[in-house]
Design a protein around this motif. Structure first.
Motif, short mmCIF file in Angstrom:
data_model
loop_
_atom_site.label_atom_id
_atom_site.label_comp_id
_atom_site.label_asym_id
_atom_site.label_seq_id
_atom_site.Cartn_x
_atom_site.Cartn_y
_atom_site.Cartn_z
N UNK A 51 0.85 -1.19 0.00
CA UNK A 51 0.00 0.00 0.00
C UNK A 51 0.89 1.24 0.00
N UNK A 52 1.34 1.57 -1.19
CA UNK A 52 2.33 2.64 -1.34
C UNK A 52 1.97 3.53 -2.51
N UNK A 53 2.59 4.70 -2.54
CA UNK A 53 2.51 5.61 -3.68
C UNK A 53 3.85 5.61 -4.39
N UNK A 54 3.83 5.85 -5.68
CA UNK A 54 5.09 5.93 -6.40
C UNK A 54 5.61 4.57 -6.82
N UNK A 55 6.89 4.55 -7.19
CA UNK A 55 7.48 3.34 -7.71
C UNK A 55 7.89 2.39 -6.59
#
Length: 206
Positions: A51-55
Protein backbone atom coordinates in the motif's frame (compact mmCIF):
# COMPACT_ATOMS: atom_id res chain seq x y z
CA UNK A 1 18.80 -11.28 8.88
CA UNK A 2 15.88 -13.12 10.45
CA UNK A 3 12.47 -12.40 9.00
CA UNK A 4 10.64 -12.86 12.31
CA UNK A 5 8.11 -15.39 10.98
CA UNK A 6 7.65 -18.78 12.59
CA UNK A 7 8.19 -21.83 10.39
CA UNK A 8 5.07 -23.43 8.97
CA UNK A 9 5.12 -26.11 11.65
CA UNK A 10 5.18 -23.50 14.42
CA UNK A 11 2.86 -20.75 15.49
CA UNK A 12 1.04 -19.04 12.65
CA UNK A 13 0.66 -15.25 12.66
CA UNK A 14 -2.50 -14.09 14.38
CA UNK A 15 -5.37 -13.09 12.16
CA UNK A 16 -5.88 -9.38 11.86
CA UNK A 17 -9.20 -9.62 13.69
CA UNK A 18 -7.58 -11.30 16.71
CA UNK A 19 -5.31 -8.43 17.63
CA UNK A 20 -5.68 -4.83 18.70
CA UNK A 21 -5.88 -2.34 15.84
CA UNK A 22 -2.58 -0.81 14.82
CA UNK A 23 -1.69 1.92 12.31
CA UNK A 24 -0.61 -0.74 9.85
CA UNK A 25 -3.98 -2.50 9.99
CA UNK A 26 -5.99 0.62 9.21
CA UNK A 27 -7.09 1.45 5.71
CA UNK A 28 -4.61 3.19 3.46
CA UNK A 29 -4.99 6.98 3.17
CA UNK A 30 -7.08 8.38 0.35
CA UNK A 31 -5.14 8.46 -2.89
CA UNK A 32 -2.79 5.65 -1.87
CA UNK A 33 -2.68 2.86 -4.39
CA UNK A 34 -1.58 -0.71 -4.09
CA UNK A 35 1.32 -2.14 -6.07
CA UNK A 36 1.44 -5.93 -6.51
CA UNK A 37 4.61 -7.58 -5.27
CA UNK A 38 6.12 -11.05 -5.28
CA UNK A 39 9.07 -11.28 -2.91
CA UNK A 40 11.49 -13.79 -1.43
CA UNK A 41 12.86 -13.88 2.10
CA UNK A 42 15.27 -16.43 3.52
CA UNK A 43 12.39 -18.84 4.22
CA UNK A 44 9.27 -17.54 2.51
CA UNK A 45 7.74 -16.44 -0.75
CA UNK A 46 5.27 -13.60 -0.17
CA UNK A 47 2.73 -12.46 -2.75
CA UNK A 48 0.41 -9.54 -2.16
CA UNK A 49 0.03 -5.80 -2.46
CA UNK A 50 2.14 -2.99 -1.03
CA UNK A 51 0.00 0.00 0.00
CA UNK A 52 2.33 2.64 -1.34
CA UNK A 53 2.51 5.61 -3.68
CA UNK A 54 5.09 5.93 -6.40
CA UNK A 55 7.48 3.34 -7.71
CA UNK A 56 8.16 0.09 -5.91
CA UNK A 57 11.94 0.54 -6.08
CA UNK A 58 11.77 4.04 -4.58
CA UNK A 59 9.72 2.82 -1.63
CA UNK A 60 12.01 -0.15 -0.96
CA UNK A 61 15.06 2.09 -1.05
CA UNK A 62 13.61 4.32 1.68
CA UNK A 63 14.38 1.40 4.04
CA UNK A 64 11.18 1.93 5.99
CA UNK A 65 8.54 -0.65 6.90
CA UNK A 66 5.85 -0.87 4.21
CA UNK A 67 2.15 -1.66 4.79
CA UNK A 68 1.07 -4.79 2.91
CA UNK A 69 -2.32 -6.36 2.24
CA UNK A 70 -3.94 -9.41 0.61
CA UNK A 71 -0.81 -11.40 1.44
CA UNK A 72 -0.33 -15.07 0.65
CA UNK A 73 2.75 -17.03 1.63
CA UNK A 74 4.47 -20.36 1.07
CA UNK A 75 7.87 -21.89 1.86
CA UNK A 76 10.47 -20.47 -0.47
CA UNK A 77 11.43 -23.96 -1.65
CA UNK A 78 8.02 -24.39 -3.29
CA UNK A 79 7.13 -27.38 -1.14
CA UNK A 80 3.65 -25.99 -0.38
CA UNK A 81 1.04 -23.89 -2.14
CA UNK A 82 0.48 -20.24 -1.32
CA UNK A 83 -2.03 -19.74 1.50
CA UNK A 84 -3.54 -16.58 3.02
CA UNK A 85 -1.50 -14.82 5.72
CA UNK A 86 -3.91 -12.21 7.14
CA UNK A 87 -1.66 -11.45 10.11
CA UNK A 88 1.13 -10.02 7.95
CA UNK A 89 0.50 -6.30 7.70
CA UNK A 90 3.96 -4.73 7.26
CA UNK A 91 7.23 -5.72 5.60
CA UNK A 92 10.74 -4.49 6.34
CA UNK A 93 12.65 -4.06 3.04
CA UNK A 94 15.79 -5.45 4.72
CA UNK A 95 14.02 -8.82 5.01
CA UNK A 96 13.40 -9.12 1.26
CA UNK A 97 16.21 -10.81 -0.66
CA UNK A 98 14.62 -10.15 -4.05
CA UNK A 99 11.36 -8.75 -5.40
CA UNK A 100 9.92 -9.70 -8.79
CA UNK A 101 8.61 -6.49 -10.29
CA UNK A 102 7.03 -5.09 -13.42
CA UNK A 103 7.62 -2.05 -15.57
CA UNK A 104 6.09 0.11 -12.83
CA UNK A 105 9.19 -0.43 -10.71
CA UNK A 106 11.28 1.64 -13.13
CA UNK A 107 11.20 5.38 -13.89
CA UNK A 108 8.27 6.64 -15.95
CA UNK A 109 10.32 7.48 -19.04
CA UNK A 110 9.14 7.85 -22.60
CA UNK A 111 10.91 5.58 -25.08
CA UNK A 112 13.22 8.47 -26.06
CA UNK A 113 13.96 9.34 -22.41
CA UNK A 114 14.63 5.70 -21.57
CA UNK A 115 17.09 5.43 -24.44
CA UNK A 116 18.85 8.61 -23.35
CA UNK A 117 18.98 7.38 -19.75
CA UNK A 118 20.64 4.14 -20.79
CA UNK A 119 23.13 6.02 -22.95
CA UNK A 120 24.51 7.57 -19.76
CA UNK A 121 25.01 4.15 -18.20
CA UNK A 122 26.90 1.01 -19.14
CA UNK A 123 25.09 -2.33 -19.45
CA UNK A 124 26.73 -5.31 -17.76
CA UNK A 125 25.54 -8.89 -18.01
CA UNK A 126 26.07 -10.48 -14.62
CA UNK A 127 25.34 -13.42 -12.37
CA UNK A 128 24.46 -12.34 -8.83
CA UNK A 129 24.85 -14.79 -5.96
CA UNK A 130 22.29 -14.36 -3.16
CA UNK A 131 22.44 -17.75 -1.42
CA UNK A 132 20.39 -19.82 -1.88
CA UNK A 133 19.36 -17.84 -4.99
CA UNK A 134 21.16 -16.90 -8.18
CA UNK A 135 19.98 -14.19 -10.57
CA UNK A 136 21.36 -13.74 -14.09
CA UNK A 137 20.58 -10.62 -16.10
CA UNK A 138 21.62 -7.07 -16.98
CA UNK A 139 22.47 -4.17 -14.67
CA UNK A 140 23.06 -0.58 -15.77
CA UNK A 141 25.86 1.29 -14.00
CA UNK A 142 27.46 4.69 -14.42
CA UNK A 143 30.73 4.76 -16.36
CA UNK A 144 33.67 3.83 -14.13
CA UNK A 145 31.54 1.63 -11.84
CA UNK A 146 32.43 -2.04 -12.23
CA UNK A 147 29.82 -4.72 -11.38
CA UNK A 148 31.88 -5.82 -8.36
CA UNK A 149 31.07 -2.44 -6.78
CA UNK A 150 27.55 -3.74 -6.22
CA UNK A 151 29.02 -5.49 -3.17
CA UNK A 152 29.89 -2.09 -1.66
CA UNK A 153 27.59 -0.13 0.62
CA UNK A 154 25.28 2.25 -1.21
CA UNK A 155 22.40 4.62 -0.60
CA UNK A 156 20.32 2.31 -2.82
CA UNK A 157 19.50 -0.90 -0.99
CA UNK A 158 18.00 -2.54 -4.09
CA UNK A 159 19.47 -2.75 -7.59
CA UNK A 160 17.25 -3.57 -10.61
CA UNK A 161 18.26 -6.49 -12.82
CA UNK A 162 16.55 -6.53 -16.22
CA UNK A 163 16.01 -9.42 -18.65
CA UNK A 164 16.54 -11.64 -15.64
CA UNK A 165 16.62 -15.42 -15.58
CA UNK A 166 16.89 -17.88 -12.71
CA UNK A 167 16.09 -21.46 -11.88
CA UNK A 168 12.30 -21.30 -12.13
CA UNK A 169 9.77 -20.14 -14.68
CA UNK A 170 7.99 -16.95 -13.64
CA UNK A 171 7.94 -14.16 -16.24
CA UNK A 172 8.98 -10.74 -14.92
CA UNK A 173 10.30 -7.50 -16.34
CA UNK A 174 12.66 -6.70 -13.48
CA UNK A 175 14.13 -8.31 -10.39
CA UNK A 176 14.94 -5.90 -7.56
CA UNK A 177 17.90 -7.45 -5.73
CA UNK A 178 18.75 -6.56 -2.13
CA UNK A 179 22.45 -5.66 -2.19
CA UNK A 180 22.90 -6.50 1.49
CA UNK A 181 22.39 -10.19 0.59
CA UNK A 182 24.85 -10.18 -2.30
CA UNK A 183 27.74 -12.59 -1.77
CA UNK A 184 29.17 -12.69 -5.26
CA UNK A 185 29.06 -10.84 -8.58
CA UNK A 186 30.32 -12.41 -11.81
CA UNK A 187 30.46 -10.55 -15.10
CA UNK A 188 29.22 -12.73 -17.96
CA UNK A 189 29.41 -12.80 -21.71
CA UNK A 190 26.05 -12.07 -23.31
CA UNK A 191 26.12 -15.48 -24.93
CA UNK A 192 26.17 -17.05 -21.48
CA UNK A 193 23.06 -15.12 -20.47
CA UNK A 194 21.27 -16.10 -23.67
CA UNK A 195 22.28 -19.74 -23.17
CA UNK A 196 20.85 -19.67 -19.64
CA UNK A 197 17.60 -18.25 -20.94
CA UNK A 198 17.43 -20.81 -23.74
CA UNK A 199 18.00 -23.61 -21.24
CA UNK A 200 14.89 -22.54 -19.39
CA UNK A 201 12.95 -22.41 -22.64
CA UNK A 202 11.10 -19.25 -21.65
CA UNK A 203 12.59 -15.86 -22.55
CA UNK A 204 12.55 -13.37 -19.71
CA UNK A 205 11.67 -15.94 -17.06
CA UNK A 206 12.78 -16.04 -13.46
Amino acid sequence: MPFGFQRRGGKQPAAAGDQAPTPSSSKAPTGRRGIPFDGLTEEWRLVGRMEIEGRLSDNLNRREAIPIADVRWAPVDGSEELTPAPGLERIDPFDLIAVFAGAGSLPSFTDAERTAHKLHKVAYDVALELPPFRVVGTVYLFPGSEPERLLDRSTDLFVPVTDAVALNDRDVDVVLVNRSYLRGVEQLDRRTVDATRALLGRPGSI
